[in-house]
Design a protein around this motif. Sequence first.
Motif, PDB file in Angstrom:
ATOM      1  N   LEU A 250       0.797  -1.214   0.000  1.00 51.25           N
ATOM      2  CA  LEU A 250       0.000   0.000   0.000  1.00 51.25           C
ATOM      3  C   LEU A 250       0.835   1.271   0.000  1.00 51.25           C
ATOM      4  N   VAL A 251       2.143   1.156   0.137  1.00 47.54           N
ATOM      5  CA  VAL A 251       3.000   2.341   0.048  1.00 47.54           C
ATOM      6  C   VAL A 251       3.073   2.766  -1.418  1.00 47.54           C
ATOM      7  N   SER A 252       2.712   3.985  -1.706  1.00 48.87           N
ATOM      8  CA  SER A 252       2.589   4.428  -3.091  1.00 48.87           C
ATOM      9  C   SER A 252       3.960   4.616  -3.740  1.00 48.87           C
ATOM     10  N   PRO A 253       4.027   4.481  -5.074  1.00 45.75           N
ATOM     11  CA  PRO A 253       5.291   4.720  -5.789  1.00 45.75           C
ATOM     12  C   PRO A 253       5.858   6.107  -5.520  1.00 45.75           C
ATOM     13  N   GLY A 254       4.980   7.093  -5.321  1.00 48.45           N
ATOM     14  CA  GLY A 254       5.458   8.445  -5.043  1.00 48.45           C
ATOM     15  C   GLY A 254       6.231   8.533  -3.751  1.00 48.45           C
ATOM     16  N   VAL A 255       5.781   7.809  -2.735  1.00 43.78           N
ATOM     17  CA  VAL A 255       6.510   7.789  -1.459  1.00 43.78           C
ATOM     18  C   VAL A 255       7.813   7.018  -1.610  1.00 43.78           C
ATOM     19  N   LEU A 256       7.778   5.883  -2.295  1.00 48.11           N
ATOM     20  CA  LEU A 256       8.996   5.098  -2.496  1.00 48.11           C
ATOM     21  C   LEU A 256      10.042   5.891  -3.273  1.00 48.11           C
ATOM     22  N   ALA A 257       9.611   6.776  -4.148  1.00 45.18           N
ATOM     23  CA  ALA A 257      10.552   7.587  -4.916  1.00 45.18           C
ATOM     24  C   ALA A 257      11.311   8.572  -4.036  1.00 45.18           C
ATOM     25  N   MET A 258      10.825   8.799  -2.816  1.00 42.66           N
ATOM     26  CA  MET A 258      11.469   9.743  -1.909  1.00 42.66           C
ATOM     27  C   MET A 258      12.502   9.073  -1.010  1.00 42.66           C
ATOM     28  N   THR A 259      12.686   7.773  -1.147  1.00 43.63           N
ATOM     29  CA  THR A 259      13.622   7.057  -0.293  1.00 43.63           C
ATOM     30  C   THR A 259      15.054   7.272  -0.760  1.00 43.63           C
ATOM     31  N   ARG A 260      15.977   6.990   0.131  1.00 38.06           N
ATOM     32  CA  ARG A 260      17.404   7.093  -0.199  1.00 38.06           C
ATOM     33  C   ARG A 260      17.718   6.174  -1.375  1.00 38.06           C
ATOM     34  N   ARG A 261      18.417   6.704  -2.361  1.00 33.11           N
ATOM     35  CA  ARG A 261      18.607   5.986  -3.619  1.00 33.11           C
ATOM     36  C   ARG A 261      19.386   4.683  -3.461  1.00 33.11           C
ATOM     37  N   ASP A 262      20.368   4.667  -2.553  1.00 33.87           N
ATOM     38  CA  ASP A 262      21.204   3.473  -2.427  1.00 33.87           C
ATOM     39  C   ASP A 262      20.726   2.538  -1.329  1.00 33.87           C
TER      40      ASP A 262
END
Length: 470
Positions: A250-262
């Motif tokens: 249920l975590v949206s792609p928009g939120v996941l895009a804000m995570t630390r890249r590495d």
Amino acid sequence: MRLYPLFADLNGLPVLVVGGGNVAERKVAALLEAGAVVRVGAPHLLPALAEQVADGRIAHIGGDFEPSWLDDVWLVIAATDNRELNAEVAAHATERRILSNVVDDPALSRFQVPAVVDRAPLTIGISTAGAAPMFARRVRETLESHLDPAIGPLVALAQRHRKAIVDAFPDLAARRRFYDALYDGPVLQLLRHARHAEAEAALLDALDHGAPPVPGSVVLVGAGPGDPGLLTLAGLRALNRADVILHDQLVSPGVLAMTRRDAERIDVGKRGGGRHTPQSEINALLLRHARAGRYVVRLKGGDPFVFGRGGEEMQYLRRHGVACTIVPGVTAAVACAAYAGVSLTHREHAQSVRLLTAHCKDSMDTLDWAALADERQTLAVYMGLAQLSHLTERLLAHGRAPSTPFALIEYGTLPQQRVLRGELHALPALASMNHIEAPALLIIGQVAMMADELGWFGETVDTANAELAA
């Protein structure tokens, strides 16, 4: 223009502000915060400034500007709406070698007042040399969202023990590693949780015995209902720090895009009829990564402690000696209702709200249906899409009126949000007829009618087919 960056100690020094309006009031407030002795020169003052004069916090020089106002001052700010007067003030200040600032006029200014990120005693000043102050404001907003509020208390703690730190680590490289350990280890974590005495004790222990390796830990982060803008600042900071992120479906792609890249991202979502990650496996993953010294984020849709098993995971980790904290999230009932224009409580319709989950028939059989059928309350039902018929039957059988309004919110807070409105008796047929999909939050009660009037986001489904569903 290049500016020389400078932080001025104005404590106890006389400073002149020319002007008595709103801009002058803002400048006076900042100068008083810095401990300056403020004089305000102007024919007239706003009531707020006049009150400060009466209280003895600032001094007032009445009448029109005279060069003598600059006698013995260290700094001057021209804050009038008269450019000729501001230029005159700046010119006289330059003659006396007094630094001057003309508000919103870099060409006349000898210094600029930066946009400030305040984590006292840590202060960050941002300047565009007067070229585009609005961009400085946007940079400040970005820094504000990323800087941990506990960094200020950490700097103050390090300042208090600076001599002991220098004595213990005369080698600069070793001292740098010690400061890194304060930032990355338990001291900052304790300050973040307002446990100041324990943080100081941890610093002193590290001075005596050396900084221990940074232990692994887990933070349960509520991702909110989907809209990335509803992720909290504390949640964003955790995501930017994470080594490992275990996230739900249920975590949206928009939120996941804000995570630390590495960061390593592990999908542990549960999907109806599809892949299923057992809770025992999720617990084992959290424990394994934390024991390996990693900073682990368990990212959950909504709020971890509202139908999110956050309590179970926290208990498991604590029992196995792993530090675990929580960053609350905006739960779906609050967010989806707001985006649908539904007030969960209302003086005329509902004095209470019940949050319930209806993901399976067995769990529904344990509910107090007689209490749920009370009219003057709002029901917010999570994960109930598969049980709409059973839910409706039970409520009607226990006395809830067939005409009770409902709002079924599909993909709440996301661009594809739809709100289906109707009466309770027609709920299952309307949901089927309009092909409502999960995730969907159901609101039952008189307040659901408000979606017709106050809905402002996404699509509202036409309920003209309600008679067909009846």
